[in-house]
Design an enzyme around this catalytic site. Structure first.
Site, PDB file in Angstrom:
ATOM      1  N   ASP A  26       0.853  -1.189   0.000  1.00  0.00           N
ATOM      2  CA  ASP A  26       0.000   0.000   0.000  1.00  0.00           C
ATOM      3  C   ASP A  26       0.884   1.231   0.000  1.00  0.00           C
ATOM      4  O   ASP A  26       1.688   1.423   0.913  1.00  0.00           O
ATOM      5  CB  ASP A  26      -0.893  -0.035   1.255  1.00  0.00           C
ATOM      6  CG  ASP A  26      -1.716   1.226   1.406  1.00  0.00           C
ATOM      7  OD1 ASP A  26      -1.898   1.946   0.400  1.00  0.00           O
ATOM      8  OD2 ASP A  26      -2.184   1.489   2.535  1.00  0.00           O
ATOM      9  N   ASN A  28      -0.472   4.491  -0.452  1.00  0.00           N
ATOM     10  CA  ASN A  28      -1.151   5.738  -0.043  1.00  0.00           C
ATOM     11  C   ASN A  28      -1.790   5.669   1.341  1.00  0.00           C
ATOM     12  O   ASN A  28      -2.542   6.551   1.726  1.00  0.00           O
ATOM     13  CB  ASN A  28      -2.182   6.165  -1.094  1.00  0.00           C
ATOM     14  CG  ASN A  28      -3.342   5.178  -1.192  1.00  0.00           C
ATOM     15  OD1 ASN A  28      -3.365   4.161  -0.474  1.00  0.00           O
ATOM     16  ND2 ASN A  28      -4.283   5.450  -2.064  1.00  0.00           N
ATOM     17  N   ASP A  30      -4.129   3.818   2.677  1.00  0.00           N
ATOM     18  CA  ASP A  30      -5.554   3.536   2.896  1.00  0.00           C
ATOM     19  C   ASP A  30      -5.798   2.082   3.315  1.00  0.00           C
ATOM     20  O   ASP A  30      -6.946   1.655   3.440  1.00  0.00           O
ATOM     21  CB  ASP A  30      -6.394   3.907   1.662  1.00  0.00           C
ATOM     22  CG  ASP A  30      -6.094   3.018   0.461  1.00  0.00           C
ATOM     23  OD1 ASP A  30      -5.178   2.158   0.546  1.00  0.00           O
ATOM     24  OD2 ASP A  30      -6.768   3.178  -0.578  1.00  0.00           O
ATOM     25  N   ASP A  34      -1.812  -1.150  -3.773  1.00  0.00           N
ATOM     26  CA  ASP A  34      -2.114  -0.400  -4.992  1.00  0.00           C
ATOM     27  C   ASP A  34      -0.978  -0.501  -6.011  1.00  0.00           C
ATOM     28  O   ASP A  34       0.069  -1.088  -5.727  1.00  0.00           O
ATOM     29  CB  ASP A  34      -2.429   1.068  -4.642  1.00  0.00           C
ATOM     30  CG  ASP A  34      -1.422   1.656  -3.655  1.00  0.00           C
ATOM     31  OD1 ASP A  34      -0.224   1.325  -3.791  1.00  0.00           O
ATOM     32  OD2 ASP A  34      -1.825   2.413  -2.741  1.00  0.00           O
ATOM     33  N   ASP A 103      -5.467 -10.249 -15.226  1.00  0.00           N
ATOM     34  CA  ASP A 103      -6.456 -11.284 -14.949  1.00  0.00           C
ATOM     35  C   ASP A 103      -7.740 -10.872 -15.660  1.00  0.00           C
ATOM     36  O   ASP A 103      -8.282  -9.799 -15.374  1.00  0.00           O
ATOM     37  CB  ASP A 103      -6.678 -11.331 -13.424  1.00  0.00           C
ATOM     38  CG  ASP A 103      -7.183 -12.669 -12.939  1.00  0.00           C
ATOM     39  OD1 ASP A 103      -8.011 -13.275 -13.633  1.00  0.00           O
ATOM     40  OD2 ASP A 103      -6.760 -13.091 -11.849  1.00  0.00           O
ATOM     41  N   ASP A 209      -9.913 -16.104 -15.998  1.00  0.00           N
ATOM     42  CA  ASP A 209     -10.689 -16.633 -14.881  1.00  0.00           C
ATOM     43  C   ASP A 209     -11.709 -17.657 -15.387  1.00  0.00           C
ATOM     44  O   ASP A 209     -12.349 -17.453 -16.418  1.00  0.00           O
ATOM     45  CB  ASP A 209     -11.425 -15.458 -14.217  1.00  0.00           C
ATOM     46  CG  ASP A 209     -12.003 -15.814 -12.867  1.00  0.00           C
ATOM     47  OD1 ASP A 209     -11.232 -16.227 -11.979  1.00  0.00           O
ATOM     48  OD2 ASP A 209     -13.239 -15.681 -12.694  1.00  0.00           O
ATOM     49  N   GLU A 269      -7.596 -20.531 -16.237  1.00  0.00           N
ATOM     50  CA  GLU A 269      -7.932 -21.181 -14.972  1.00  0.00           C
ATOM     51  C   GLU A 269      -9.028 -22.176 -15.283  1.00  0.00           C
ATOM     52  O   GLU A 269     -10.124 -21.797 -15.708  1.00  0.00           O
ATOM     53  CB  GLU A 269      -8.441 -20.180 -13.935  1.00  0.00           C
ATOM     54  CG  GLU A 269      -8.714 -20.878 -12.610  1.00  0.00           C
ATOM     55  CD  GLU A 269      -9.775 -20.232 -11.734  1.00  0.00           C
ATOM     56  OE1 GLU A 269      -9.805 -20.513 -10.538  1.00  0.00           O
ATOM     57  OE2 GLU A 269     -10.605 -19.458 -12.253  1.00  0.00           O
ATOM     58  N   HIS A 337      -4.787 -17.469  -4.640  1.00  0.00           N
ATOM     59  CA  HIS A 337      -5.646 -16.664  -3.773  1.00  0.00           C
ATOM     60  C   HIS A 337      -6.958 -17.359  -3.414  1.00  0.00           C
ATOM     61  O   HIS A 337      -7.810 -16.757  -2.772  1.00  0.00           O
ATOM     62  CB  HIS A 337      -5.937 -15.328  -4.469  1.00  0.00           C
ATOM     63  CG  HIS A 337      -6.721 -15.513  -5.737  1.00  0.00           C
ATOM     64  ND1 HIS A 337      -6.189 -16.145  -6.840  1.00  0.00           N
ATOM     65  CD2 HIS A 337      -7.989 -15.189  -6.076  1.00  0.00           C
ATOM     66  CE1 HIS A 337      -7.101 -16.193  -7.795  1.00  0.00           C
ATOM     67  NE2 HIS A 337      -8.203 -15.613  -7.356  1.00  0.00           N
ATOM     68  N   ASP A 338      -7.138 -18.582  -3.866  1.00  0.00           N
ATOM     69  CA  ASP A 338      -8.391 -19.294  -3.594  1.00  0.00           C
ATOM     70  C   ASP A 338      -8.239 -20.486  -2.646  1.00  0.00           C
ATOM     71  O   ASP A 338      -9.244 -21.045  -2.211  1.00  0.00           O
ATOM     72  CB  ASP A 338      -8.987 -19.835  -4.901  1.00  0.00           C
ATOM     73  CG  ASP A 338      -9.561 -18.734  -5.783  1.00  0.00           C
ATOM     74  OD1 ASP A 338      -9.930 -17.670  -5.261  1.00  0.00           O
ATOM     75  OD2 ASP A 338      -9.631 -18.953  -7.004  1.00  0.00           O
TER      76      ASP A 338
HETATM   77  O1  TEU Z   1     -12.146 -19.003  -9.076  1.00  0.00           O
HETATM   78  C1  TEU Z   1     -13.040 -20.022  -9.384  1.00  0.00           C
HETATM   79  C2  TEU Z   1     -13.032 -21.035  -8.307  1.00  0.00           C
HETATM   80  O2  TEU Z   1     -12.748 -22.142  -8.594  1.00  0.00           O
HETATM   81  C3  TEU Z   1     -13.179 -20.569  -6.884  1.00  0.00           C
HETATM   82  O3  TEU Z   1     -14.193 -19.645  -6.799  1.00  0.00           O
HETATM   83  C4  TEU Z   1     -13.437 -21.673  -5.924  1.00  0.00           C
HETATM   84  O4  TEU Z   1     -14.710 -22.179  -6.081  1.00  0.00           O
HETATM   85  C5  TEU Z   1     -13.321 -21.123  -4.542  1.00  0.00           C
HETATM   86  O5  TEU Z   1     -12.048 -20.587  -4.428  1.00  0.00           O
HETATM   87  C6  TEU Z   1     -13.541 -22.141  -3.465  1.00  0.00           C
HETATM   88  O6  TEU Z   1     -12.599 -23.160  -3.524  1.00  0.00           O
HETATM   89  C7  TEU Z   1     -12.072 -17.832  -9.783  1.00  0.00           C
HETATM   90  C8  TEU Z   1     -11.242 -16.843  -9.000  1.00  0.00           C
HETATM   91  O7  TEU Z   1      -9.932 -17.345  -8.859  1.00  0.00           O
HETATM   92  C9  TEU Z   1     -11.901 -16.567  -7.700  1.00  0.00           C
HETATM   93  O8  TEU Z   1     -11.133 -15.749  -6.870  1.00  0.00           O
HETATM   94  C10 TEU Z   1     -13.237 -15.925  -7.988  1.00  0.00           C
HETATM   95  O9  TEU Z   1     -13.963 -15.759  -6.805  1.00  0.00           O
HETATM   96  C11 TEU Z   1     -14.075 -16.778  -8.950  1.00  0.00           C
HETATM   97  O10 TEU Z   1     -13.331 -17.253 -10.059  1.00  0.00           O
HETATM   98  C12 TEU Z   1     -15.196 -15.956  -9.519  1.00  0.00           C
HETATM   99  O11 TEU Z   1     -14.678 -15.015 -10.417  1.00  0.00           O
END
Ligand code: TEU
Length: 550
Positions: A26, A28, A30, A34, A103, A209, A269, A337-338
């Site tokens: 970050d 700035n 907040d 960013d 993305d 995505d 993905e 991130h998931d």
């Molecule tokens: O992810 C799809 C997906 O497989 C995830 O939503 C998964 O179901 C969840 O992480 C639980 O395991 C993509 C993106 O990477 C995710 O961050 C988004 O939320 C999703 O699509 C919708 O755009």
């Protein structure tokens, strides 16, 4: 384009790095990361040795799904900066030899996207057919019920009733993320324009995505049921809203659009969860003029066992058939991130042991045949955050609490230093910084030759130096149950051996008997030590990467 020419391209040689922009730096104050923050950290990334950055979405968005709900595909969210900041980031990255991938979230938009707002005004609106609006079925008490049994990933029907126009619309994810109608050629054309917009600006490629969800069964057939599963979503077989055969045509169209520009890349993905062969699903999208790469997420779900990783590699190698032309190329990823971070998935009660496992995992990721994807913070061993219920941000985290706590844990701020908030922000961070930030941070690891950060650097540098690690074939030498995995990476002129001990106890493996081996990098052995042929004893969590001396 000749297949031979295709064999060497930057993205096959690259190490990729995923940035979750909200949580990186970050600038700035907040509390939200960013673009200027990312610019400040480019030298760090350059020194790490990665070649390309993939940014999770940075477009204007109501942030219901933290950017995966896009309200404008060709602008920058004010939370992240301005278009000038983006251009500055692109130029600064390129000046350092770093490529930049965006993305693209094109299965759905935000419900605040002008396209959807228009589409929702009336049944006659020209944009009505841009989304999947359908009549309800007659339900109980004269109330309509959803057109079919499809479930949203988060839970509940995938159909949202709209009072104003008396129809349902489809949302595979949140109800604030309406699915686009990819059968409509105007939608496709609009999306190709989006792609060209960023390519013209100089962006090096895209992560797509949920690339296998764009098209749905035309007649909206009900999915068959499955018995087991946590969410209603898991209690269905997704025959009709995932992996429709025509979906590949869209990928081909995207590929053709991108290929009109030189040196750009697409990574799909592929939303496929075990059970089921995730490698086969992913491979489908890179065959037949499809995408350049697709993610197989097998590693994200692999238990800490050498044989489980070996099986995942075999499946991916087999699915991508090395003799296929054009040449299909794998990739590997431990975290994103998931899903919970790898270091926490593989943690034991002992901190040292957890770290030793992270080193083995890194050695695996960075010595396989296929483009490695590092998730920010993985290189310093950021753990999954424990987020109190009151601080949960992820909408996916609410419905299934406490069985499923959502995805905030893997999205906590980057830990830069022992300063307050890990040096991430001078303000109040949008998600709590892990309490170990005072100890686990970039500044502390920077000059410590034994740190995880320097282990990642050494592995990346080695991959850069040794052509066999980038381009060589993969051949397994041995796998000893859960405990050890040993493989060769070979080109015509070079042979590299990788031996990894996944267990806490020492383990002896048989070396391929030809020749002598010189250690290039190892966890315990001093570098440049020659190994005799025959047997190699690895200490607990021992790692040896060695080159055949002819
Ligand atoms: O992810 C799809 C997906 O497989 C995830 O939503 C998964 O179901 C969840 O992480 C639980 O395991 C993509 C993106 O990477 C995710 O961050 C988004 O939320 C999703 O699509 C919708 O755009």
């Amino acid at each position: 384009m000749s297949p031979a020419g295709e064999r060497r391209s930057w993205w096959r040689d690259a190490v990729m790095y995923q940035i979750y922009p909200r949580s990186f730096q970050d600038a700035n104050g907040d509390g939200v990361g960013d673009l200027p923050g990312i610019i400040q950290r480019l030298d760090y990334l350059r020194a790490l040795g990665v070649d390309a950055l993939w940014l999770s979405p940075i477009y204007p968005s109501p942030m219901r799904d933290f950017g995966y709900d896009v309200a404008d595909y060709t602008a920058i969210s004010p939370q992240f900066g301005t278009m000038d900041d983006f251009r500055a980031l692109l130029a600064a990255a390129h000046a350092r030899g770093l490529r930049l991938l965006l993305d693209l979230v094109m299965n759905h938009t935000s419900d605040q996207h002008p396209w959807f707002l228009e589409s929702a005004t009336s049944r006659e609106n020209p944009k009505r057919d841009w989304y999947l609006w359908r009549e309800g079925k007659p339900g109980r008490n004269g109330r309509p019920s959803p057109p079919n049994n499809w479930q949203s990933v988060i839970g509940g029907s995938a159909w949202q009733w709209d009072e104003r126009t008396g129809q349902y619309y489809l949302h595979s994810f949140l109800k604030e993320q309406p699915d686009l109608n990819w059968r409509n050629p105007t939608v496709r054309a609009a999306m190709m324009d989006v792609i060209r917009y960023w390519l013209e600006m100089g962006v090096d490629g895209f992560r797509l995505d949920v690339a296998n969800c764009f098209l749905k069964d035309e007649t909206l057939r009900d999915n068959p049921r499955r018995v087991f599963g946590l969410r209603p979503y898991d209690r269905q077989r997704h025959l009709y809203e995932l992996n429709q055969p025509e979906n590949l045509d869209i990928m081909r169209q995207i590929r053709a659009t991108v290929d009109a520009y030189t040196g750009r890349v697409t990574i799909g993905e592929i939303y496929a969860l075990p059970p089921g062969d995730t490698a086969l699903s992913a491979a489908y999208y890179v065959g037949g003029e499809g995408l350049h790469m697709a993610f197989d997420f097998a590693f994200l779900f692999s238990p800490w066992r050498a044989d489980a990783f070996a099986r995942a590699i075999d499946r991916w190698e087999r699915a991508l058939d090395p003799d296929h032309e054009p040449y299909l190329w794998p990739n590997f990823t431990l975290s994103n991130h998931d899903q919970p971070r790898a270091i926490s998935r593989y943690a034991t009660a002992r901190g040292e042991e957890t770290l030793a496992r992270a080193r083995v995992a890194a050695a695996l990721l960075l010595t396989l045949r296929g483009t490695p994807f590092i998730y920010y913070g993985e290189e310093i061993g950021i753990r999954n955050g424990r987020i109190r219920r009151s601080r949960i941000q992820d909408p996916f985290g609410k419905p299934y609490w406490p069985i499923y706590k959502g995805r905030d844990g893997e999205r906590t701020p980057m830990q830069w230093s022992a300063e307050p908030e890990g040096g991430f922000t001078t303000g109040a961070p949008w998600l709590p910084v892990n309490p170990d930030a005072a100890r686990v941070n970039v500044a502390a690891q920077q000059d410590d030759p034994t740190s995880l950060l320097n282990w990642y650097r050494a592995l990346i540098a080695l991959r850069k130096r040794e052509p066999a690690l980038r381009a060589g074939s993969y051949r397994r030498v041995s796998v000893s149950g859960s405990r050890a995995l040993c493989y060769l990476r070979e080109t015509a002129g070079q042979r590299i051996l990788v031996a990894l001990n996944f267990a806490r106890n020492a383990h002896t493996i048989a070396l391929p008997d030809e020749g002598t081996w010189r250690v290039l990098l190892g966890s315990q052995q001093p570098e440049e030590k020659a190994l005799e042929g025959g047997a190699l004893t690895l200490p607990g969590y021992g790692i040896v990467i060695a080159r055949a001396v002819s």
